[in-house]
Scaffold this motif. Sequence first.
Motif, PDB file in Angstrom:
ATOM      1  N   GLN A   1       0.830  -1.202   0.000  1.00 46.18           N
ATOM      2  CA  GLN A   1       0.000   0.000   0.000  1.00 46.18           C
ATOM      3  C   GLN A   1       0.865   1.253   0.000  1.00 46.18           C
ATOM      4  N   MET A   2       1.968   1.223   0.726  1.00 48.54           N
ATOM      5  CA  MET A   2       2.872   2.370   0.729  1.00 48.54           C
ATOM      6  C   MET A   2       3.511   2.572  -0.640  1.00 48.54           C
ATOM      7  N   ILE A   3       3.783   1.488  -1.351  1.00 43.20           N
ATOM      8  CA  ILE A   3       4.312   1.595  -2.712  1.00 43.20           C
ATOM      9  C   ILE A   3       3.301   2.281  -3.620  1.00 43.20           C
ATOM     10  N   ASN A   4       2.036   1.885  -3.492  1.00 44.90           N
ATOM     11  CA  ASN A   4       0.986   2.516  -4.306  1.00 44.90           C
ATOM     12  C   ASN A   4       0.857   4.002  -4.007  1.00 44.90           C
ATOM     13  N   ASP A   5       1.053   4.376  -2.753  1.00 46.04           N
ATOM     14  CA  ASP A   5       0.922   5.784  -2.371  1.00 46.04           C
ATOM     15  C   ASP A   5       2.127   6.616  -2.819  1.00 46.04           C
TER      16      ASP A   5
ATOM     17  N   ILE B   1       6.953   2.304  -9.925  1.00 47.76           N
ATOM     18  CA  ILE B   1       7.218   1.090  -9.156  1.00 47.76           C
ATOM     19  C   ILE B   1       5.920   0.361  -8.796  1.00 47.76           C
ATOM     20  N   ALA B   2       4.877   1.111  -8.459  1.00 43.70           N
ATOM     21  CA  ALA B   2       3.601   0.468  -8.127  1.00 43.70           C
ATOM     22  C   ALA B   2       3.043  -0.298  -9.321  1.00 43.70           C
ATOM     23  N   LEU B   3       3.268   0.218 -10.529  1.00 46.02           N
ATOM     24  CA  LEU B   3       2.794  -0.493 -11.719  1.00 46.02           C
ATOM     25  C   LEU B   3       3.520  -1.821 -11.877  1.00 46.02           C
ATOM     26  N   ALA B   4       4.843  -1.818 -11.600  1.00 52.08           N
ATOM     27  CA  ALA B   4       5.608  -3.063 -11.703  1.00 52.08           C
ATOM     28  C   ALA B   4       5.133  -4.087 -10.669  1.00 52.08           C
ATOM     29  N   TYR B   5       4.818  -3.610  -9.464  1.00 52.66           N
ATOM     30  CA  TYR B   5       4.350  -4.538  -8.432  1.00 52.66           C
ATOM     31  C   TYR B   5       2.956  -5.070  -8.767  1.00 52.66           C
ATOM     32  N   ASN B   6       2.060  -4.192  -9.183  1.00 52.65           N
ATOM     33  CA  ASN B   6       0.677  -4.599  -9.447  1.00 52.65           C
ATOM     34  C   ASN B   6       0.549  -5.466 -10.695  1.00 52.65           C
ATOM     35  N   SER B   7       1.547  -5.440 -11.574  1.00 50.06           N
ATOM     36  CA  SER B   7       1.519  -6.315 -12.749  1.00 50.06           C
ATOM     37  C   SER B   7       2.432  -7.524 -12.565  1.00 50.06           C
ATOM     38  N   ASN B   8       2.861  -7.768 -11.309  1.00 51.07           N
ATOM     39  CA  ASN B   8       3.634  -8.957 -10.925  1.00 51.07           C
ATOM     40  C   ASN B   8       5.039  -9.007 -11.518  1.00 51.07           C
ATOM     41  N   LEU B   9       5.559  -7.889 -11.984  1.00 47.21           N
ATOM     42  CA  LEU B   9       6.910  -7.857 -12.520  1.00 47.21           C
ATOM     43  C   LEU B   9       7.948  -7.812 -11.401  1.00 47.21           C
ATOM     44  N   ILE B  10       7.581  -7.255 -10.255  1.00 47.87           N
ATOM     45  CA  ILE B  10       8.370  -7.400  -9.039  1.00 47.87           C
ATOM     46  C   ILE B  10       7.452  -8.001  -7.979  1.00 47.87           C
ATOM     47  N   PHE B  11       8.027  -8.647  -6.994  1.00 47.27           N
ATOM     48  CA  PHE B  11       7.212  -9.389  -6.038  1.00 47.27           C
ATOM     49  C   PHE B  11       7.827  -9.286  -4.649  1.00 47.27           C
ATOM     50  N   LEU B  12       7.019  -9.588  -3.653  1.00 55.60           N
ATOM     51  CA  LEU B  12       7.442  -9.567  -2.254  1.00 55.60           C
ATOM     52  C   LEU B  12       8.101 -10.908  -1.944  1.00 55.60           C
ATOM     53  N   ALA B  13       9.456 -10.906  -1.909  1.00 58.18           N
ATOM     54  CA  ALA B  13      10.199 -12.147  -1.701  1.00 58.18           C
ATOM     55  C   ALA B  13      10.262 -12.537  -0.231  1.00 58.18           C
ATOM     56  N   ASP B  14      10.253 -11.566   0.673  1.00 57.32           N
ATOM     57  CA  ASP B  14      10.320 -11.829   2.113  1.00 57.32           C
ATOM     58  C   ASP B  14       9.267 -10.957   2.786  1.00 57.32           C
ATOM     59  N   THR B  15       8.136 -11.577   3.122  1.00 54.31           N
ATOM     60  CA  THR B  15       7.015 -10.821   3.676  1.00 54.31           C
ATOM     61  C   THR B  15       7.349 -10.219   5.033  1.00 54.31           C
ATOM     62  N   ALA B  16       8.061 -10.970   5.858  1.00 59.21           N
ATOM     63  CA  ALA B  16       8.355 -10.494   7.215  1.00 59.21           C
ATOM     64  C   ALA B  16       9.260  -9.273   7.213  1.00 59.21           C
ATOM     65  N   ASN B  17      10.225  -9.253   6.318  1.00 53.01           N
ATOM     66  CA  ASN B  17      11.207  -8.159   6.293  1.00 53.01           C
ATOM     67  C   ASN B  17      10.965  -7.167   5.160  1.00 53.01           C
ATOM     68  N   LEU B  18       9.864  -7.354   4.426  1.00 53.07           N
ATOM     69  CA  LEU B  18       9.519  -6.467   3.315  1.00 53.07           C
ATOM     70  C   LEU B  18      10.677  -6.333   2.318  1.00 53.07           C
ATOM     71  N   ILE B  19      11.163  -7.499   1.860  1.00 50.57           N
ATOM     72  CA  ILE B  19      12.223  -7.552   0.860  1.00 50.57           C
ATOM     73  C   ILE B  19      11.595  -7.954  -0.481  1.00 50.57           C
ATOM     74  N   TYR B  20      11.897  -7.175  -1.516  1.00 50.56           N
ATOM     75  CA  TYR B  20      11.298  -7.405  -2.828  1.00 50.56           C
ATOM     76  C   TYR B  20      12.331  -7.984  -3.790  1.00 50.56           C
ATOM     77  N   GLY B  21      11.855  -8.635  -4.830  1.00 55.23           N
ATOM     78  CA  GLY B  21      12.731  -9.218  -5.828  1.00 55.23           C
ATOM     79  C   GLY B  21      12.111  -9.163  -7.215  1.00 55.23           C
ATOM     80  N   ASN B  22      12.909  -9.535  -8.221  1.00 55.38           N
ATOM     81  CA  ASN B  22      12.424  -9.653  -9.586  1.00 55.38           C
ATOM     82  C   ASN B  22      13.144 -10.815 -10.253  1.00 55.38           C
ATOM     83  N   ASP B  23      12.645 -11.267 -11.387  1.00 56.58           N
ATOM     84  CA  ASP B  23      13.132 -12.492 -12.002  1.00 56.58           C
ATOM     85  C   ASP B  23      14.341 -12.261 -12.916  1.00 56.58           C
TER      86      ASP B  23
END
Length: 314
Positions: free
Chosen positions: A80-84, A90-112
């Motif tokens: 939600q903070m990314i969208n804001d 960046i929010a477009l990349a997340y919402n279209s699954n191009l980047i993803f939340l790799a570590d939910t607990a530590n809020l670490i993101y990744g891409n393929d």
Amino acid sequence: TEANTDNKFNIGMGNLGLVFHLSGNDKGSSGFRGFNVAFGMNRQTDFNRRVFMEGSNTKNSLLTQYVNILNNTAGGLTPQMINDQYPFDIALAYNSNLIFLADTANLIYGNDAPKGGVIQSKLVTTSGSINEFDFAFGTNYNDRLYIGATIGVPVIRYYERTQYQEIKNDTAIHYFHSMVYNTALETHGTGINLKIGLIYRPADWIRIGAAIHTPTYYGNMRDVWSSDMYGELGDSSRYTSSASSPPGSFDYQLSTPFRAIGSLAFIIGKFGLVSAEYEYVNYSQPRFYANGSSFSDVNTEIKNTYKAPLNIRF
């Protein structure tokens, strides 16, 4: 080294004018010899152009930059903070699954495709112009003093479209196949200025001229922008995903530099002439204004970066 070629053809009207002459006193009498009223259009700037670039990147992806921004933010960012905070990229990349939340607990993101292995290309297309509509008046007093004044109304229309694309060219990348990132920007505005000039002929062999151009004030500048992103993803079977930004807009005002011109010409019989012109324009004077917003940093940077050159022409 890779090379690409491109071409673009455009037709535009540079200027158009219409002059009406109103008679004055006869040549044998003293006073104003005549009056001229003119209407015209001058194209000051043409924004029509197209730029294309392409290359292979084996170091990273645009998505890698997005991930680095998120992972280097203190405390981390929730979706939600990314969208804001990053609704147009960046929010477009997340919402279209191009980047993803790799570590939910530590809020670490990744891409393929963190180390690249993609062919990147970008196409930038711009169009529009700055056209000034002029309403002018001129007169001649005793064939010695020539006076003119013009009210100018410049109209800005600027359109920019960009398309950024990545296509994988590394078989080690399995989930990511391609992405397209589109942006759109429009700028509109109408200004007003005044130009006053005169030429004095004290004798038949000399001309003395002077002119001032007031700053152009654009009181209704407006920027409108948006963006969208598309991805092609999947392992055994592919699927497409997309996301669009909300519309963005901003209203502001702009003023341009003041300009002063002085000139001198000598007529050498029937053989020719020698002329010189001095122009002063202070490029540190442009200012941006907006209700409820401060442009102090931008205006200070303009003031400190640009100078007031003296242009001399012979």
